[in-house]
Design a protein around this motif. Sequence first.
Motif, mmCIF file in Angstrom:
data_model
loop_
_atom_site.group_PDB
_atom_site.id
_atom_site.type_symbol
_atom_site.label_atom_id
_atom_site.label_comp_id
_atom_site.label_asym_id
_atom_site.label_seq_id
_atom_site.Cartn_x
_atom_site.Cartn_y
_atom_site.Cartn_z
ATOM 1 N N LYS A 46 0.853 -1.193 0.000
ATOM 2 C CA LYS A 46 0.000 0.000 0.000
ATOM 3 C C LYS A 46 0.885 1.238 0.000
ATOM 4 O O LYS A 46 1.710 1.421 0.888
ATOM 5 C CB LYS A 46 -0.908 0.003 1.237
ATOM 6 N N SER A 47 0.706 2.091 -1.017
ATOM 7 C CA SER A 47 1.587 3.240 -1.189
ATOM 8 C C SER A 47 0.798 4.430 -1.702
ATOM 9 O O SER A 47 -0.213 4.270 -2.398
ATOM 10 C CB SER A 47 2.705 2.900 -2.189
ATOM 11 N N ASN A 48 1.256 5.657 -1.387
ATOM 12 C CA ASN A 48 0.670 6.835 -2.022
ATOM 13 C C ASN A 48 1.480 7.287 -3.226
ATOM 14 O O ASN A 48 1.199 8.324 -3.814
ATOM 15 C CB ASN A 48 0.502 7.982 -1.020
ATOM 16 N N SER A 49 2.476 6.501 -3.612
ATOM 17 C CA SER A 49 3.335 6.834 -4.742
ATOM 18 C C SER A 49 3.501 5.611 -5.629
ATOM 19 O O SER A 49 3.724 4.506 -5.145
ATOM 20 C CB SER A 49 4.702 7.314 -4.241
ATOM 21 N N LEU A 50 3.420 5.823 -6.931
ATOM 22 C CA LEU A 50 3.534 4.704 -7.860
ATOM 23 C C LEU A 50 4.968 4.231 -8.011
ATOM 24 O O LEU A 50 5.226 3.034 -8.149
ATOM 25 C CB LEU A 50 2.962 5.118 -9.222
ATOM 26 N N THR A 51 5.934 5.142 -7.976
ATOM 27 C CA THR A 51 7.324 4.747 -8.172
ATOM 28 C C THR A 51 7.993 4.278 -6.890
ATOM 29 O O THR A 51 9.113 3.769 -6.931
ATOM 30 C CB THR A 51 8.145 5.904 -8.762
#
Length: 448
Positions: A46-51
């Motif tokens: 789970k992340s708020n950033s794709l990279t």
Amino acid sequence: MKDGKKTGEATFYNPIMKSGADPWVVRKDGYYYYMHTVGNAIQLWKSNSLTDLAAAETATVWQPSGGGPASSDIWAPELHWIQGKWYIYFAADDGSNETHRMYVLQSETDDALGAYKEMGQITDPTDKWAIDGTVLTKKDGSLYFVWSGWEGDENVTQKLYIAPMSNPYTISGNRVEISKPELAWETIGQPTVNEGPEVLVSDKKINIVYSASGSWTDDYTLGLLSADPDSNLLDPASWKKHPEPAFAKTDDVFGPGHASFVKSPDGKEDWIVYHAAKTAGAGWDRNVRIQPFQWNDDGTPNFGKPVSTRTALALPSGENGRVRLEAEEAKLEGLLVKDREDASGGKTVGSDKDGARSATFNIEVEKDGLYTLALRYLNEGAVVEQLTVTVNGKLKVDVSLDAGFNGEWSNDYIPVPLKKGSNEVKFSGGDSWLSLDAIDVLPPQTKP
């Protein structure tokens, strides 16, 4: 920034995961949820950033409790938000590939990383070998299951099938074949393969992007099926197969396949997330990469060509920048600066001699936290390189860098605790086959 040059904050390099296959990404409520095949369980990031997926919060959300029909070879899990619940679809067997079937989990809470209950097998009346299941939802809310399977009980060829669903965990009708390996670029390797179907919808078309040819070959590639939005999706005639590959190998990207699709953080860009072989002939030794794509006027996707690991890409639109520290600007011991055109700053550091070698960076951060260092490197040797990362002269982290890339760059993602202010981070070890390019400092994950 002392002992480091802050550059390239708006770019990144592939891969975003140093190893992985069958990547799946979905975005909801400002977060990216990512999965790939780990084989013996289902893991979710789970992340708020794709990279920054490699630096994301992660949890094992399901694993088999013992022997049984879904106890082994857990492949290609997918997370879907359908009718107010999370569902995970995956393939598994009892230890024998011939028993591979599709299974479903249903969330018990709104938290994708929370508890799930087993809803059992999802199958059509034939109950034949099945993998890579996904869900297609039409604008009217009707559901369809799409997967790769065998026509009979022997592994002769993998075809793509579609069937109606009465709810997110039940197939309610007969399967219909919508694609089989038949074109030259689909039939490389035996048995022949169509697999990994993924849905990509525009205003003008319902597209299914699928993988073709043997996944163990350099020629693994993406194909495209398209149908009109108001057509009968259970009629094979509704689906048009495009005669050329949609996304194929290049001179330095091999076996691109099994893709998923997601928007940039601000919703303005479309991105493809896919796996590729780490180098020519690497077979199932793969990593995960991303790049933006465009749309054709007829509503079909235009993926272009897979971008080399040598090429810097602009960060997804709306994603925060990052701090890049070039290795040639670090404090070096036993290392020489070398010109290299495909390095981020045009230079790398390495050594032609045996002996102690290290690169020490000074990293300044605004708050205490667990940061991730994305180390871009080139290992031209045949063995794994061992590095030690020492943080502020105390904490030591052992790092193993993959080998045998034949001139292909890679990234390793190293979590390190940093304190507010200045931090001394020293990379030591390795041999003359290893070149260091730069480190990107990825901040701790935050709420969107």
